[in-house]
Design a protein around this motif. Structure first.
Motif, PDB file in Angstrom:
ATOM      1  N   ASP A  12       2.899  -3.688 -18.575  1.00 33.96           N
ATOM      2  CA  ASP A  12       1.449  -3.545 -18.373  1.00 33.96           C
ATOM      3  C   ASP A  12       1.079  -2.864 -17.047  1.00 33.96           C
ATOM      4  N   GLY A  13       2.038  -2.241 -16.389  1.00 30.88           N
ATOM      5  CA  GLY A  13       1.716  -1.514 -15.164  1.00 30.88           C
ATOM      6  C   GLY A  13       2.853  -1.538 -14.160  1.00 30.88           C
ATOM      7  N   SER A  14       2.539  -1.107 -12.948  1.00 30.68           N
ATOM      8  CA  SER A  14       3.554  -1.027 -11.893  1.00 30.68           C
ATOM      9  C   SER A  14       3.169  -1.919 -10.711  1.00 30.68           C
ATOM     10  N   LEU A  15       4.188  -2.349 -10.004  1.00 29.30           N
ATOM     11  CA  LEU A  15       4.028  -3.139  -8.785  1.00 29.30           C
ATOM     12  C   LEU A  15       4.776  -2.408  -7.685  1.00 29.30           C
ATOM     13  N   MET A  16       4.113  -2.208  -6.555  1.00 29.43           N
ATOM     14  CA  MET A  16       4.773  -1.562  -5.418  1.00 29.43           C
ATOM     15  C   MET A  16       4.674  -2.469  -4.200  1.00 29.43           C
ATOM     16  N   TYR A  17       5.826  -2.740  -3.583  1.00 27.35           N
ATOM     17  CA  TYR A  17       5.862  -3.395  -2.280  1.00 27.35           C
ATOM     18  C   TYR A  17       5.749  -2.276  -1.257  1.00 27.35           C
ATOM     19  N   ASN A  18       4.780  -2.395  -0.349  1.00 32.58           N
ATOM     20  CA  ASN A  18       4.559  -1.317   0.595  1.00 32.58           C
ATOM     21  C   ASN A  18       4.180  -1.894   1.953  1.00 32.58           C
ATOM     22  N   PHE A  19       4.000  -1.003   2.939  1.00 29.92           N
ATOM     23  CA  PHE A  19       3.636  -1.423   4.290  1.00 29.92           C
ATOM     24  C   PHE A  19       2.966  -0.269   4.999  1.00 29.92           C
ATOM     25  N   ASP A  20       2.259  -0.599   6.065  1.00 26.55           N
ATOM     26  CA  ASP A  20       1.814   0.386   7.036  1.00 26.55           C
ATOM     27  C   ASP A  20       1.866  -0.280   8.397  1.00 26.55           C
TER      28      ASP A  20
ATOM     29  N   PHE B 263       1.987  -5.234   2.019  1.00 29.11           N
ATOM     30  CA  PHE B 263       1.003  -5.400   0.952  1.00 29.11           C
ATOM     31  C   PHE B 263       1.571  -4.993  -0.404  1.00 29.11           C
ATOM     32  N   LEU B 264       0.930  -5.545  -1.450  1.00 31.68           N
ATOM     33  CA  LEU B 264       1.253  -5.169  -2.813  1.00 31.68           C
ATOM     34  C   LEU B 264       0.289  -4.081  -3.245  1.00 31.68           C
ATOM     35  N   ASP B 265       0.797  -3.150  -4.019  1.00 30.17           N
ATOM     36  CA  ASP B 265      -0.012  -2.068  -4.559  1.00 30.17           C
ATOM     37  C   ASP B 265       0.445  -1.863  -5.994  1.00 30.17           C
ATOM     38  N   GLY B 266      -0.327  -1.146  -6.761  1.00 36.08           N
ATOM     39  CA  GLY B 266       0.079  -0.841  -8.125  1.00 36.08           C
ATOM     40  C   GLY B 266      -1.015  -1.096  -9.124  1.00 36.08           C
ATOM     41  N   THR B 267      -0.651  -0.971 -10.400  1.00 37.13           N
ATOM     42  CA  THR B 267      -1.620  -1.083 -11.479  1.00 37.13           C
ATOM     43  C   THR B 267      -1.536  -2.395 -12.238  1.00 37.13           C
ATOM     44  N   VAL B 268      -0.497  -3.166 -12.016  1.00 37.06           N
ATOM     45  CA  VAL B 268      -0.350  -4.449 -12.689  1.00 37.06           C
ATOM     46  C   VAL B 268      -1.351  -5.451 -12.113  1.00 37.06           C
ATOM     47  N   ASN B 269      -1.779  -6.401 -12.918  1.00 36.65           N
ATOM     48  CA  ASN B 269      -2.670  -7.461 -12.440  1.00 36.65           C
ATOM     49  C   ASN B 269      -1.832  -8.443 -11.624  1.00 36.65           C
ATOM     50  N   PHE B 270      -2.015  -8.463 -10.323  1.00 40.99           N
ATOM     51  CA  PHE B 270      -1.215  -9.319  -9.439  1.00 40.99           C
ATOM     52  C   PHE B 270      -1.337 -10.796  -9.799  1.00 40.99           C
ATOM     53  N   ASN B 271      -2.488 -11.208 -10.323  1.00 41.58           N
ATOM     54  CA  ASN B 271      -2.711 -12.619 -10.679  1.00 41.58           C
ATOM     55  C   ASN B 271      -1.814 -13.076 -11.823  1.00 41.58           C
ATOM     56  N   THR B 272      -1.305 -12.139 -12.623  1.00 40.35           N
ATOM     57  CA  THR B 272      -0.470 -12.510 -13.771  1.00 40.35           C
ATOM     58  C   THR B 272       1.028 -12.404 -13.469  1.00 40.35           C
ATOM     59  N   LEU B 273       1.380 -11.966 -12.282  1.00 39.05           N
ATOM     60  CA  LEU B 273       2.790 -11.828 -11.924  1.00 39.05           C
ATOM     61  C   LEU B 273       3.453 -13.188 -11.780  1.00 39.05           C
ATOM     62  N   ASP B 274       4.698 -13.271 -12.197  1.00 33.94           N
ATOM     63  CA  ASP B 274       5.500 -14.461 -11.957  1.00 33.94           C
ATOM     64  C   ASP B 274       5.658 -14.642 -10.446  1.00 33.94           C
ATOM     65  N   SER B 275       5.698 -15.882  -9.998  1.00 29.25           N
ATOM     66  CA  SER B 275       5.767 -16.152  -8.557  1.00 29.25           C
ATOM     67  C   SER B 275       7.027 -15.573  -7.904  1.00 29.25           C
ATOM     68  N   SER B 276       8.058 -15.263  -8.679  1.00 30.11           N
ATOM     69  CA  SER B 276       9.261 -14.662  -8.096  1.00 30.11           C
ATOM     70  C   SER B 276       8.972 -13.286  -7.504  1.00 30.11           C
ATOM     71  N   TRP B 277       7.874 -12.661  -7.905  1.00 26.78           N
ATOM     72  CA  TRP B 277       7.488 -11.356  -7.373  1.00 26.78           C
ATOM     73  C   TRP B 277       6.549 -11.465  -6.172  1.00 26.78           C
ATOM     74  N   THR B 278       5.941 -12.642  -5.980  1.00 29.17           N
ATOM     75  CA  THR B 278       4.918 -12.767  -4.947  1.00 29.17           C
ATOM     76  C   THR B 278       5.214 -13.823  -3.884  1.00 29.17           C
ATOM     77  N   ARG B 279       6.070 -14.768  -4.161  1.00 32.86           N
ATOM     78  CA  ARG B 279       6.344 -15.870  -3.225  1.00 32.86           C
ATOM     79  C   ARG B 279       7.706 -15.701  -2.561  1.00 32.86           C
ATOM     80  N   ASN B 280       7.788 -16.194  -1.325  1.00 35.89           N
ATOM     81  CA  ASN B 280       9.053 -16.223  -0.581  1.00 35.89           C
ATOM     82  C   ASN B 280       9.730 -14.855  -0.515  1.00 35.89           C
TER      83      ASN B 280
END
Length: 161
Positions: free
Chosen positions: A91-99, A108-125
């Protein structure tokens, strides 16, 4: 005559150049300045899927910040990847990025995927390593391998924050 020979030999020894193995790259007339740290963080809706971390040390205007993410652990070995890194989902892409600025780095996270629906393995720790390098060396070496960067800049560990 003895004094003249002593002066000549001493002068010769003092002004003879010695050459040994080349050390790591550094600033002209200065010391290598490559501060580094490691940070673990969570990307949540509460922090707008971004995190700012002040350096806590001085940087030079031309310094460049590199950020690596702990991508996986294979047979007990940590695999680090230079950001940005992109993951494709159905359903889209997820990019780990920085400035970065001279005072902080933003993850920060960037991309077209809905971040709220991501499994916590992609967003936590999520674990990142940050290295600030002199801009003089950008383009002169491959920064994609964290081990090469650590060796080049004498980094033996990353202070955990």
């Amino acid at each position: 005559m003895k004094n003249l020979i002593t002066v000549i030999i001493t002068s010769f020894l003092l002004f003879t150049a010695c050459e040994g193995p080349q050390g790591p790259p550094g600033r002209d007339g200065g010391l290598i300045v490559s501060p580094a740290f490691e940070i673990e963080l969570d990307f949540t809706a509460g922090n707008n899927y971004e995190y700012f971390e002040p350096y806590g040390f001085n940087t030079y205007p031309a310094d460049v910040t590199l950020v690596y993410i702990l991508w996986e652990i294979v047979d007990g070995q940590e695999v680090w990847r230079l950001l940005p890194q992109t993951v494709q989902f159905e359903d889209g892409s997820l990019m780990y990025n920085f400035d970065f600025t001279r005072t902080d780095v933003r993850f920060f996270l960037d991309g077209t995927v809905n971040f709220n629906t991501l499994d916590s393995s992609w967003t936590r720790n999520q674990v990142f390593r940050v290295v600030v390098v002199p801009a003089d060396n950008v383009g002169k070496q491959d920064f994609s391998d964290i081990n090469v960067v650590m060796e080049s800049y004498g980094i033996t560990n990353f202070k955990k924050r």
